[in-house]
Design a protein around this motif. Sequence first.
Motif, PDB file in Angstrom:
ATOM      1  N   UNK A  90     -14.199  14.735  -0.732  1.00 41.09           N
ATOM      2  CA  UNK A  90     -14.616  14.031  -1.944  1.00 41.09           C
ATOM      3  C   UNK A  90     -15.520  14.903  -2.823  1.00 41.09           C
ATOM      4  N   UNK A  91     -16.423  15.657  -2.207  1.00 40.95           N
ATOM      5  CA  UNK A  91     -17.363  16.476  -2.985  1.00 40.95           C
ATOM      6  C   UNK A  91     -16.619  17.556  -3.774  1.00 40.95           C
ATOM      7  N   UNK A  92     -15.626  18.158  -3.140  1.00 42.32           N
ATOM      8  CA  UNK A  92     -14.841  19.196  -3.827  1.00 42.32           C
ATOM      9  C   UNK A  92     -14.042  18.584  -4.971  1.00 42.32           C
ATOM     10  N   UNK A  93     -13.444  17.451  -4.733  1.00 42.84           N
ATOM     11  CA  UNK A  93     -12.645  16.788  -5.776  1.00 42.84           C
ATOM     12  C   UNK A  93     -13.519  16.442  -6.968  1.00 42.84           C
ATOM     13  N   UNK A  94     -14.693  15.862  -6.694  1.00 38.18           N
ATOM     14  CA  UNK A  94     -15.623  15.481  -7.765  1.00 38.18           C
ATOM     15  C   UNK A  94     -16.090  16.705  -8.555  1.00 38.18           C
ATOM     16  N   UNK A  95     -16.358  17.790  -7.839  1.00 36.60           N
ATOM     17  CA  UNK A  95     -16.774  19.039  -8.477  1.00 36.60           C
ATOM     18  C   UNK A  95     -15.684  19.573  -9.402  1.00 36.60           C
ATOM     19  N   UNK A  96     -14.456  19.560  -8.909  1.00 30.71           N
ATOM     20  CA  UNK A  96     -13.319  20.079  -9.691  1.00 30.71           C
ATOM     21  C   UNK A  96     -13.081  19.213 -10.922  1.00 30.71           C
ATOM     22  N   UNK A  97     -13.149  17.892 -10.762  1.00 24.86           N
ATOM     23  CA  UNK A  97     -12.965  16.976 -11.903  1.00 24.86           C
ATOM     24  C   UNK A  97     -13.985  17.290 -13.000  1.00 24.86           C
ATOM     25  N   UNK A  98     -15.247  17.501 -12.585  1.00 23.42           N
ATOM     26  CA  UNK A  98     -16.334  17.782 -13.559  1.00 23.42           C
ATOM     27  C   UNK A  98     -16.060  19.080 -14.321  1.00 23.42           C
ATOM     28  N   UNK A  99     -15.574  20.086 -13.602  1.00 18.89           N
ATOM     29  CA  UNK A  99     -15.309  21.380 -14.241  1.00 18.89           C
ATOM     30  C   UNK A  99     -14.103  21.310 -15.173  1.00 18.89           C
ATOM     31  N   UNK A 100     -13.088  20.552 -14.780  1.00 18.53           N
ATOM     32  CA  UNK A 100     -11.897  20.389 -15.633  1.00 18.53           C
ATOM     33  C   UNK A 100     -12.315  19.743 -16.946  1.00 18.53           C
ATOM     34  N   UNK A 101     -13.207  18.756 -16.836  1.00 20.71           N
ATOM     35  CA  UNK A 101     -13.697  18.061 -18.030  1.00 20.71           C
ATOM     36  C   UNK A 101     -14.591  18.976 -18.863  1.00 20.71           C
ATOM     37  N   UNK A 102     -15.546  19.647 -18.198  1.00 20.07           N
ATOM     38  CA  UNK A 102     -16.494  20.525 -18.915  1.00 20.07           C
ATOM     39  C   UNK A 102     -15.774  21.602 -19.724  1.00 20.07           C
ATOM     40  N   UNK A 103     -14.729  22.174 -19.135  1.00 21.14           N
ATOM     41  CA  UNK A 103     -14.029  23.300 -19.787  1.00 21.14           C
ATOM     42  C   UNK A 103     -12.747  22.868 -20.498  1.00 21.14           C
ATOM     43  N   UNK A 121      -1.826  13.464   7.908  1.00 19.91           N
ATOM     44  CA  UNK A 121      -2.822  13.342   6.833  1.00 19.91           C
ATOM     45  C   UNK A 121      -3.731  14.570   6.838  1.00 19.91           C
ATOM     46  N   UNK A 122      -3.950  15.157   5.634  1.00 26.55           N
ATOM     47  CA  UNK A 122      -4.699  16.426   5.553  1.00 26.55           C
ATOM     48  C   UNK A 122      -6.127  16.238   5.043  1.00 26.55           C
ATOM     49  N   UNK A 123      -6.375  15.098   4.357  1.00 23.60           N
ATOM     50  CA  UNK A 123      -7.735  14.854   3.861  1.00 23.60           C
ATOM     51  C   UNK A 123      -8.121  13.425   4.228  1.00 23.60           C
ATOM     52  N   UNK A 124      -9.454  13.126   4.250  1.00 26.46           N
ATOM     53  CA  UNK A 124      -9.880  11.804   4.720  1.00 26.46           C
ATOM     54  C   UNK A 124      -9.658  10.721   3.650  1.00 26.46           C
ATOM     55  N   UNK A 125      -9.784   9.467   4.069  1.00 23.24           N
ATOM     56  CA  UNK A 125      -9.474   8.330   3.189  1.00 23.24           C
ATOM     57  C   UNK A 125     -10.340   8.305   1.933  1.00 23.24           C
ATOM     58  N   UNK A 126     -11.607   8.715   2.085  1.00 25.77           N
ATOM     59  CA  UNK A 126     -12.544   8.741   0.946  1.00 25.77           C
ATOM     60  C   UNK A 126     -12.043   9.736  -0.108  1.00 25.77           C
ATOM     61  N   UNK A 127     -11.565  10.862   0.382  1.00 29.38           N
ATOM     62  CA  UNK A 127     -11.051  11.911  -0.518  1.00 29.38           C
ATOM     63  C   UNK A 127      -9.772  11.435  -1.202  1.00 29.38           C
ATOM     64  N   UNK A 128      -8.933  10.716  -0.472  1.00 27.27           N
ATOM     65  CA  UNK A 128      -7.696  10.181  -1.066  1.00 27.27           C
ATOM     66  C   UNK A 128      -8.039   9.256  -2.228  1.00 27.27           C
TER      67      UNK A 128
END
Length: 273
Positions: A90-103, A121-128
């Motif tokens: 989840x932390x990586x996804x949130x970080x990437x979303x912020x950067x996509x928006x910022x730039x 399943x490769x990532x946890x439910x929260x990340x999904x």
Amino acid sequence: MNTTKTSKVPVALTIAGSDSGGGAGIQADLRTFAFHCVHGTSAITCVTAQNTLGVTRVDAMAKEAIEQQIKAVCEDIGVQAAKTGMLLNQEIITTVVKQIDTHAIPNLVVDPVMVSRTGAQLIDDEAVKTLRDSLIPLATVLTPNRYEAQILSGLEIKSLDDMKAAAQTIHEKLKVKAVLVKGGGMQGSLRGIDIWFDGKNLETLFTQLVATKNTHGTGCTLSAAIAANLARGDSLFKAARQAKEYVSYALNNALDIGKGQGPVGHFFPLLKK
Ligand SMILES: Nc1ncnc2c1ncn2[C@@H]1O[C@H](COP(=O)(O)OP(=O)(O)OP(=O)(O)O)[C@@H](O)[C@H]1O
Ligand SMILES: Cc1ncc(CO)c(N)n1
């Protein structure tokens, strides 16, 4: 006399994991960009110890490291398209979303790496949940495999009609511009078929089934090829259709290396455009 040749070349960014075996992840993405004559840049989200038999270790990159990689590329070079691959948590996804928006990164292809083609399943439910609610709505093109499409649509997918229903449901529910439901996890000849829906056109992208066990990296290669075509200025459906042909070429040139599932082959004559 200035002897250096300079050229304005399209640039694409992959925001994905590293595959030590070289078959998937940023390694497949960068080779795919190169064979489309697109300059490839990368932001590594996680490092996997991986080969043709599977993944033995995964280390997440610090969120600051991911932020700084994306910032460094976008502030100096600039990109005409990007793809996201393995975003571990989840932390990586949130970080990437912020950067996509910022730039304001354009032409985003989201390969929602959540479940392997075999259903693991490769990532946890929260990340999904974070992937579905925060990243996917930013996608220009979303490329779920069979299992990821089942999760995102809430539908069981066993037939071509099910793939079509899932593509339309995902488009409606998640508000992506276009979705390409991939058939590699289906049975028989359906493995070579993908379904495209962009709110208007429902298209079946068909290629002959390639009889090979060496299919590692097909999903990464497909999404990277779509991003490369978008960076080159192609329309959405043309980008997807040409990427599908590219994956078919890569499968027909797959590498018989390792004891397990070898990687698709990116080594064949440069695309004739
Ligand atoms: N044996 C095959 N013959 C032809 N096309 C194939 C074959 N296997 C996969 N494909 C194609 O490869 C692309 C990727 O589909 P797939 O469902 O394998 O994605 P994925 O599960 O994300 O891939 P990966 O295993 O790299 O994560 C699709 O266009 C699919 O039709
Ligand atoms: C690093 C990485 N990204 C994506 C996939 C999906 O194939 C994989 N196996 N490894």
